[in-house]
Design a protein around this motif. Structure first.
Motif, short mmCIF file in Angstrom:
data_model
loop_
_atom_site.label_atom_id
_atom_site.label_comp_id
_atom_site.label_asym_id
_atom_site.label_seq_id
_atom_site.Cartn_x
_atom_site.Cartn_y
_atom_site.Cartn_z
N ASP B 67 0.65 -1.49 -0.22
CA ASP B 67 -0.17 0.03 -0.06
C ASP B 67 0.87 1.55 -0.24
N HIS B 68 2.38 1.04 0.37
CA HIS B 68 3.14 2.44 0.23
C HIS B 68 3.65 3.28 -0.41
N TYR B 69 4.65 2.33 -0.92
CA TYR B 69 5.09 3.01 -2.37
C TYR B 69 4.88 1.96 -3.44
N GLY B 106 -5.55 -1.62 -0.53
CA GLY B 106 -5.38 -0.16 -0.61
C GLY B 106 -4.78 -0.26 0.79
N VAL B 107 -4.84 0.89 1.29
CA VAL B 107 -3.94 1.36 2.99
C VAL B 107 -4.19 0.18 4.04
N CYS B 108 -3.56 -0.52 4.52
CA CYS B 108 -3.46 -1.52 5.01
C CYS B 108 -4.26 -1.35 6.20
N HIS B 109 -4.77 -0.03 7.33
CA HIS B 109 -5.43 0.23 8.53
C HIS B 109 -6.88 0.02 8.19
N ILE B 110 -7.16 0.42 7.09
CA ILE B 110 -8.35 0.39 6.17
C ILE B 110 -9.08 -0.81 6.56
N THR B 127 3.68 -3.98 11.22
CA THR B 127 4.53 -3.72 11.02
C THR B 127 4.45 -1.79 11.26
N ASP B 128 3.67 -1.38 11.82
CA ASP B 128 3.68 0.55 11.16
C ASP B 128 3.07 1.01 12.08
N SER B 129 2.98 2.15 12.40
CA SER B 129 3.12 2.73 13.88
C SER B 129 1.67 3.29 13.83
N HIS B 130 0.68 3.17 13.04
CA HIS B 130 -0.67 3.94 12.56
C HIS B 130 -1.55 2.30 12.55
N THR B 131 -0.84 1.02 13.02
CA THR B 131 -1.55 -0.43 13.36
C THR B 131 -2.43 -0.37 14.74
N GLY B 303 -6.65 12.02 2.58
CA GLY B 303 -6.79 10.85 2.18
C GLY B 303 -6.03 10.35 2.96
N SER B 304 -5.28 9.31 2.63
CA SER B 304 -4.52 8.54 4.12
C SER B 304 -5.81 7.59 4.95
N CYS B 305 -4.88 6.87 6.22
CA CYS B 305 -5.85 6.11 7.08
C CYS B 305 -6.08 6.91 7.53
N THR B 306 -6.06 8.29 7.86
CA THR B 306 -7.09 8.97 9.24
C THR B 306 -7.53 9.81 8.27
N SER B 367 -4.16 5.02 -2.05
CA SER B 367 -2.93 4.06 -1.20
C SER B 367 -3.17 5.11 -0.64
N CYS B 368 -1.03 4.92 0.41
CA CYS B 368 -0.98 6.12 1.18
C CYS B 368 -0.43 7.17 0.45
N ALA B 369 -0.14 7.44 -0.88
CA ALA B 369 0.19 8.03 -1.72
C ALA B 369 1.60 9.50 -1.14
N ALA B 370 0.92 10.09 -0.83
CA ALA B 370 1.91 11.93 -0.83
C ALA B 370 2.08 11.62 1.01
N CYS B 371 1.09 10.69 1.95
CA CYS B 371 1.04 11.00 3.51
C CYS B 371 2.19 11.09 3.75
N LEU B 372 2.88 10.13 3.15
CA LEU B 372 5.09 9.95 3.68
C LEU B 372 5.07 10.58 2.89
N GLY B 373 5.06 12.00 2.13
CA GLY B 373 6.23 12.11 1.16
C GLY B 373 5.89 10.75 -0.34
N THR B 392 -4.13 14.19 6.93
CA THR B 392 -3.48 13.11 7.24
C THR B 392 -2.87 13.41 8.89
N ASN B 393 -2.25 12.58 9.29
CA ASN B 393 -1.60 12.19 10.80
C ASN B 393 -0.69 12.88 11.40
N ARG B 394 0.69 13.31 10.07
CA ARG B 394 1.82 13.69 10.60
C ARG B 394 2.18 15.36 9.88
N GLY B 398 9.70 17.45 6.01
CA GLY B 398 9.53 16.92 4.89
C GLY B 398 8.11 15.41 5.16
N ARG B 399 7.76 15.49 5.96
CA ARG B 399 7.27 13.83 5.73
C ARG B 399 6.08 13.39 4.53
N MET B 400 5.65 15.28 4.29
CA MET B 400 4.64 14.99 3.08
C MET B 400 5.67 15.01 1.54
#
Ligand code: SF4
Lengths: 186, 431
Positions: B67-69, B106-110, B127-131, B303-306, B367-373, B392-394, B398-400
């Motif tokens: 889901d990430h890249y 799509g995004v793992c948490h959802i 293996t993801d902090s938003h678990t 977007g994002s899991c949030t 997807s996670c797209a630009a939530c994490l850059g 998003t959540n962070r 540089g996060r995005m």
């Protein structure tokens, strides 16, 4: 485990998140390929804004030029060190850059676990804030048995907290080594 | 002994009658989730440590989502997905959801929620902090790194120190201009980014009970932004109804005892909270939208899991309906199922997707797209001195994407209102 660790300190502020330790765009490199994984060392702390890199003055590069290793083996941070994503690439990047110990006021849980369970670096907690008492480049000495950090220029000592229940995992060098030693896994 | 819901679940998973905060526990894990960034190194550690005879403790309990890249030409990123694919094939894993196939989620948490993996009373590690998002279903869910995940993969076990619990009670009925995002930003401003480190964050109260699962997941998702080990909301009728549509697996519900011990208890009246933002560069840098209104923005991101769930887009559509965006606005549904609902559910006869497209938004694949850059060709990625308002959540530097960019975190209502005006805008101006 080595009981005395000496070297020049690299000092950072509060809330150093994992994107600052290793920016997300670099997470695509292999962690196991010996050559490719050196990139993690090269990019360690590359996400720290220049003004906050190497306190108190800032503007000090952790990694110089094309190097994959830093001349600093001890990191002094503030509170909430390693917050943000769960990436184990973060303590791994520090290890690849040659970091042995991080001393911070407090840690985010996942970074702390990853450091200890992966056996990458030793995360220690200072008693109170010390990142305003040490300057980047100061030679310091850490005594793991007595939980102290000494500023070698003038002998000033700072106390560190005992790691508690996780000490056996730190001493074993990681979760797998610990589990093997204690007979949990074969 | 009186226990919190987190303590009860941990006791069950550790095979104990009771546990108290600070106690070290070995837990039996019910679900292990991983994705394309952390899956490959996890498998590599597992093989290295358990040797060629390494065995997966329980294939049915391993869930893998690329889901990430994923929508990128970056060769290293694509290699990661190939490693997942091969691993899933070699070990014949039932719960691998390949990108580019009909199974893509799509995004793992959802995706975990939508596929019915979030069962009350269980222990779910990822293996993801938003678990911690999965805690919205009354289960213990937390993020770990690759080594811990590799250990679970081989043994089904993890060590945890039982956390102290903090309780956040929201009373009153949620006004239309407020979302769960505002509630969690309120908490973050109050307790800061390390205010819940090593602790459980329990959410309760009339206002929380009135939230649907999407909104509940916004609360638990950002528990980690306060350093929380887990976020949790006890299961109720809303949870049961959501699960009934997705799984027939049995589960056990737990509730905190009324006299359980808490590290601290925070009580809020939602009627007194107003739309909030987190200003650059930290999720706890809270301010009211009112105070920062008029700040010029260059990009909007929903977007994002949030903030990429169905309810988030529905909220955005309430404001974007019949209006046009003034700055580039990116819509990234968290999952194909969310994307599909945008095409089928309507407001006043128009689908939500039509409303968003007519307003001039760019709609990208889930997807996670630009939530994490992400790699340079990631949709919605911030560049140069972008000023972004995002669901998003962070918003760390540089996060995005660009280190020079400034990111404001806000609710989908606030982001939509700001998209229409080109400056940060209070959604109450449009509702
Ligand atoms: S959407 Fe963002 S926060 Fe959520 S899993 Fe993906 S990268 Fe992480």
């Amino acid at each position: 485990m080595q009981k005395i660790i000496k070297g020049p300190a690299y000092v950072l502020g509060d809330n150093i998140d994992t994107d600052q330790i290793i920016p997300a765009e670099h997470l695509v490199y292999s962690l196991s390929d010996p050559e490719e994984s050196k990139k993690y060392g090269h990019f360690a702390f590359s996400g720290v804004p220049p003004a906050k890199a190497g306190l108190p003055d800032g503007g000090i590069r952790f990694i110089e030029g094309d190097n994959n290793r830093s001349k600093y083996n001890i990191i002094i941070g503030g509170s909430n060190f390693g917050c943000g994503s769960s990436r184990e690439h973060a303590p791994f990047a520090l290890r690849m850059a040659g970091v042995q110990v991080v001393v911070a006021e407090s840690y985010a849980r996942i970074f702390y676990r990853n450091s200890v369970d992966g056996g990458f670096i030793i995360p220690l907690e200072s008693v109170g804030k010390i990142n305003d008492r040490i300057k980047t480049g100061d030679p310091v000495q850490i005594d793991l048995a007595n939980q102290t950090l000494t500023r070698l220029s003038d002998g000033q000592q700072f106390s560190l907290k005992h790691p508690g229940d996780v000490l056996p995992i730190i001493e074993a060098g990681g979760l797998f080594a610990y589990a093997r030693k204690s007979g949990m896994i074969g | 002994m009186a226990m919190t819901i987190t303590e009860k679940i941990l006791a069950k998973a550790a095979g104990k009658k009771e546990v108290s905060p600070g106690q070290n526990l070995w837990l039996n894990v019910d679900v292990l989730m991983t994705h394309d960034v952390c899956g490959p190194p996890t498998f590599q550690i597992w093989k290295r440590e358990f040797g060629e005879k390494a065995r997966i403790w329980d294939k049915n309990k391993l869930v893998i989502f690329p889901d990430h890249y994923i929508f990128t030409s970056d060769v290293h990123a694509n290699r990661n997905v190939n490693i997942l694919r091969k691993f899933a094939k070699d070990y014949q894993l039932p719960n691998y959801y390949d990108v580019g196939s009909e199974r893509y989620k799509g995004v793992c948490h959802i995706a975990l929620a939508e596929e019915g993996f979030n069962l009350p009373g269980t222990v779910l590690i990822g293996t993801d902090s938003h678990t911690c998002t999965a805690g919205a279903f009354g289960l213990f869910a937390t993020g770990v790194g690759n080594t811990d995940a590799a250990f679970i993969l081989g043994t089904g076990k993890i060590w945890e120190k039982a956390p102290e619990s903090m309780k956040f009670i929201f009373e009153g009925s949620v006004p239309q201009y407020l979302t769960a995002k505002d509630l969690i930003l309120q908490i973050l401003g109050d307790i800061t980014t390390d205010g819940a480190t090593y602790r459980a964050m329990e959410f309760d109260g009339e206002a929380v009970r009135s939230l649907n699962i999407d909104e509940r997941m916004t609360l638990t998702n950002m528990a980690v932004e306060a350093g929380g080990m887990n976020g949790i909301i006890a299961a109720d009728e809303v949870t049961r109804a959501y699960l009934a549509e997705r799984t027939s697996k049995p589960f056990e519900e737990f509730q905190s005892d009324p006299d359980a011990n808490y590290h601290s208890v925070y009580e809020y009246d939602v009627g007194k909270i107003e739309p909030l933002v987190a200003k650059p560069h930290s999720p706890d840098n809270r301010d009211t939208v009112r105070n920062v209104r008029g700040t010029k923005i260059t990009k909007c991101y929903i977007g994002s899991c949030t903030g990429g769930k169905f309810t988030d887009f529905k909220n955005a559509a309430l404001i974007l309906k019949g209006r046009e965006v003034r700055v580039p606005t990116f819509i990234i549904p968290a999952s194909p199922s969310v994307a599909k609902r945008l095409q089928t559910e309507t407001i006043d006869g128009k689908t939500i997707e039509e409303i968003l497209a007519d307003a001039g938004c760019t709609i990208a694949p889930p997807s996670c797209a630009a939530c994490l850059g992400g790699p340079a060709d990631t949709v919605g990625r911030s560049v140069d001195h972008d000023v972004v308002i995002s669901t998003t959540n962070r918003n760390f530097p540089g996060r995005m994407g660009s280190k020079k960019a400034e990111v404001y975190l806000a609710s989908p209502l606030t982001v939509a209102a700001s998209a229409v005006t080109g400056v940060i805008t209070d959604p109450r101006e449009f509702l």
